[in-house]
Design a protein around this motif. Sequence first.
Motif, mmCIF file in Angstrom:
data_model
loop_
_atom_site.group_PDB
_atom_site.id
_atom_site.type_symbol
_atom_site.label_atom_id
_atom_site.label_comp_id
_atom_site.label_asym_id
_atom_site.label_seq_id
_atom_site.Cartn_x
_atom_site.Cartn_y
_atom_site.Cartn_z
ATOM 1 N N TYR A 1 0.837 -1.196 0.000
ATOM 2 C CA TYR A 1 0.000 0.000 0.000
ATOM 3 C C TYR A 1 0.873 1.246 0.000
ATOM 4 C CZ TYR A 1 1.172 -1.874 4.537
ATOM 5 O OH TYR A 1 1.865 -2.470 5.567
ATOM 6 N N ASP A 2 0.360 2.268 -0.606
ATOM 7 C CA ASP A 2 1.024 3.574 -0.580
ATOM 8 C C ASP A 2 0.071 4.596 0.016
ATOM 9 O OD1 ASP A 2 3.356 2.733 -1.747
ATOM 10 O OD2 ASP A 2 3.035 3.738 -3.669
ATOM 11 N N LEU A 3 0.619 5.513 0.772
ATOM 12 C CA LEU A 3 -0.176 6.652 1.204
ATOM 13 C C LEU A 3 0.194 7.827 0.307
ATOM 14 C CD1 LEU A 3 -2.245 7.930 3.020
ATOM 15 C CD2 LEU A 3 -0.478 8.309 4.738
ATOM 16 N N VAL A 4 -0.833 8.353 -0.345
ATOM 17 C CA VAL A 4 -0.631 9.437 -1.305
ATOM 18 C C VAL A 4 -1.235 10.708 -0.722
ATOM 19 C CG1 VAL A 4 -1.234 10.236 -3.628
ATOM 20 C CG2 VAL A 4 -0.667 7.821 -3.237
ATOM 21 N N LEU A 5 -0.523 11.798 -0.824
ATOM 22 C CA LEU A 5 -1.052 13.079 -0.356
ATOM 23 C C LEU A 5 -0.823 14.118 -1.442
ATOM 24 C CD1 LEU A 5 -2.346 14.720 1.945
ATOM 25 C CD2 LEU A 5 -0.076 15.038 2.931
#
Lengths: 582, 582
Positions: free
Chosen positions: B471-475
């Motif tokens: 998973y990646d956290l994208v902002l």
Amino acid sequence: MYRSHTCGELNSANIGEEVRLSGWVQKVRNKGFMIWLDLRDRYGLTQLIFDEERSEKALMEKAEKIGREFVIQVTGKVIERVSKNPNIPTGDIEVLVTQFDILNTSLTPPFTIEDETDGGEDLRMKYRYLDIRRNPVKNKLMFRHKVGMQVRNYLSNAGFIEVETPYLIKSTPEGARDFVVPSRMNEGQFYALPQSPQTFKQLLMVGGMDKYFQIVKCFRDEDLRADRQPEFTQIDCEMAFVEQEDILNIFEGLTRHLIKEINGVEIGDFPRMTYAEAMKKYGNDKPDIRFGMEFGELNEVAQNKGFKVFDQQELVVGIAVPAAAGYTRKELDKLIEWVKRPQIGANGLVWAKYNEDGSFKSSVDKFYSQEDLKAWAEETGAKPGDLILVMAGETRKTRTQLSALRMHLATELGLRKADDFAPLWVVDFPLLEWDEETERYHAMHHPFTSPKKEDIPLLESKPGEVRANAYDLVLNGNEIGGGSIRIHDKKTQSKMFDYLGFTEEEAKAQFGFLMDAFQYGAPPHGGIAFGFDRLVAILGGQETIRDFIAFPKNNAGRDVMIDAPAKLDKEQLDELHLQLKL
Amino acid sequence: MYRSHTCGELNSANIGEEVRLSGWVQKVRNKGFMIWLDLRDRYGLTQLIFDEERSEKALMEKAEKIGREFVIQVTGKVIERVSKNPNIPTGDIEVLVTQFDILNTSLTPPFTIEDETDGGEDLRMKYRYLDIRRNPVKNKLMFRHKVGMQVRNYLSNAGFIEVETPYLIKSTPEGARDFVVPSRMNEGQFYALPQSPQTFKQLLMVGGMDKYFQIVKCFRDEDLRADRQPEFTQIDCEMAFVEQEDILNIFEGLTRHLIKEINGVEIGDFPRMTYAEAMKKYGNDKPDIRFGMEFGELNEVAQNKGFKVFDQQELVVGIAVPAAAGYTRKELDKLIEWVKRPQIGANGLVWAKYNEDGSFKSSVDKFYSQEDLKAWAEETGAKPGDLILVMAGETRKTRTQLSALRMHLATELGLRKADDFAPLWVVDFPLLEWDEETERYHAMHHPFTSPKKEDIPLLESKPGEVRANAYDLVLNGNEIGGGSIRIHDKKTQSKMFDYLGFTEEEAKAQFGFLMDAFQYGAPPHGGIAFGFDRLVAILGGQETIRDFIAFPKNNAGRDVMIDAPAKLDKEQLDELHLQLKL
């Protein structure tokens, strides 16, 4: 979901609840009709139970196959224990298992995962990941985290800004050896890993950051002594517009805060002592003042009494060992042996017992009267029942030897209590130190340390007597921090490099950027750095730092767990424009 | 004592007090009969005044010699200003100086120490210590500290332990290039600097540490692209006994906390999107969802209408640009130019204006009826007044091109608002990625990432379709964090190394210690790592990281201030058993 609770939190208030736990099997006890397992995680131990009457047969059979350090997940009901264990928080309950899964098996570990393990140092280091499962190691790492958080929050609340300084910097031959890093993109050139962020923190002061700190890794490629690491952690601090007094106050505050928050011990003002006084009284610039045994200089009372061994020496100096007048001949001989070992290198040791009845008995009764020995007692502060031990020789060497003996005896006599904290500021360090080998003066701290204004005239005539605005914070006989007020003008700094034997070109090549910076309005500034590994160990009541480091290196600088350092592929060397020269 | 107050704290409540300030001279205004100086320190600016009537003549004369960036210490009286400055906290007062000392002079700085400086990037980097005096840089470094403290306190309160992992580790050829460090004591051998503490944090999980974090420097010897640094900082985290859901929840909590505490913005549950969906809707695995312009796939409605350019392609895909139907021919041509640049590499761009009156006008009117174009509008979500832009080609490439166009337009249209925060989890990443060059599969994240259980059967038949627990956290269109649930058993890990083309010997040599560790009861575990430099920059409303780093390196990996890397003495190379091969 792997768990509803940790293995450290269930107690009688949870009786009747269905819970799920995950962890490692610490211990298996199989009575045939009943099986107990101790399940362990970071938070504690919980006893699991399977029994003939209440557990399914298949479950019992599966449970029998579980071995030490298996990772399991269990579901069950919290029940009251028949025989409670008051020593652990979960000792009132156990979990009657209704279901479980083996999440992972384990080979038999190479040493027992117990507080007192059967594993030697080498084995523990090779399997450090198993060693960390043991409470003593795990707790030390958690303790380190706690100290780190306290330091950061204290300094942050005091207005300090943590600034990350670079790790890939420039090699500076001064001081210890640098670790270097070949640059692939800049052919034939190397970065160096920082021995400390010294110049960067000074540049941050020039940059107006005002109050800086950083908990930071530093690197020194030294031949390792016991309990030294090639990479170590420092609490690095610097402040602008401060005098020595300001720095001492702020960091005395930090240290007091830590001892209070971490150890629950309240400490008043820290005593201060000059370097000269510390050397005279303790033969050591980091004296342990948890106990007495201060040096008494005996030249006046012990020389010219016919004992030639003393007469010819620069210094005759003694200590009083409390309540040790009863030492046997054998015990005294052992002490004499001890100081004669090559590590100490003394020629001998004179003793004088101050008997309870007020009389004296010494190894040099032939030369000294009762009255003479009474004078020794006065100088060393000996009371009836004490043992006076005396050494003589060249001042510096003799002080060092007697200091070693003092520490040895204090350890033997149990005077170095781990839960006792005796901080001390040692101030007024000499600016320069004569180096026999290179036959020139070296900076005792580092070349950026400022001399005391009033001593500057001595720089030409008696450089060895010039005192610096330099200070060490000593805790229980360990230097935990040291720092100085820096030079902040280019002229003085140039002069200092000159005294230290740098040519102008060398100074420019190595510190040109700092000298340049000093031309653009450098503020007065100073700072301190704490050895974090050592600080944590001492607050934790230990003398060795190794178990406060998650993955330490051995005395050859190797990580035996990952087997590093290691050879590189030729291809990798080629890319770095390097070849080996063995 | 250098100061009684900082330059940021005096206000009308202090009027009448005698104060002492120290700092840098920001500005001098000399009216002859009156001199004003702005004195600056980290905390603010205070106006100093000297005047003919109230100041001694000698003082006035001395004051006239002061230049910009001089460091001075002044004593004086706080008085009310005649003309107040409501823009600064000290704007109501000034200090009538009665005494002052020049603590240090300054050459004229090579650029102005102002918020808007006249110094270019290169000059600012060379004199970084002066650049840091400027508010925009100083504030970014202070901001970074604040974010770091918030991260540490949040994670510590959540039971995470910060553990320092070693910097001198072992080189692993997988992934990017390592920086290496020759060992003097272990001839011909090298340490490597960590690209991340990945294996160590996994070993800490095997060691029962349960919840680990570290804000830590990492190193990658890559050919630097703009805004990449050879050393960078990571918030590195790992947890045991967790599933993907647990990790997403914890670190969503952390990110929400940061945005709230740092930016004062409350954010609800973070949306989640699969990798496949992100690619389909945004052509990008880190979509910026602060604005719409989602992709509409047009194969069904745009192919087989006689327009051969579209018919032959794998994918026809478009976006609706809001309120852009009025673009002129020139503006449209500029967009077409933009996508044809080699950096984007598209063959062309088809446009269709959805006029306010409901009619369409397109660059391909010859092939498409109004009804056809209406269908395009439906697929792309275009409304009257919007502009539809369409590209066609090989799926992967076309998506990337259209994604670049989407971001370009959003920037142009001001849709990427710095104070707007749109976090997003992208999940279900592919496990493996085909590498054209080596003609084999590579791990998309790293070789320790676990495949989704249900996809394991596909490993043999369709390895490219196996999804990972990654998973990646994208902002705001930036990947700020990424992680995975790891493999925790030796068998699966061996199989994975096998798929990735490692021989058994290679796997053993590089990761033997991890494989060994997995045999002794490794728990299920997973984690995440945040790019700290990037995270701080985005929270600070910026796209570039450089000014959030105190001493960054340039695109050639050089520190131009200290001039590193640099050559070593031959002596130093000899000690390291190395010679250059240029």
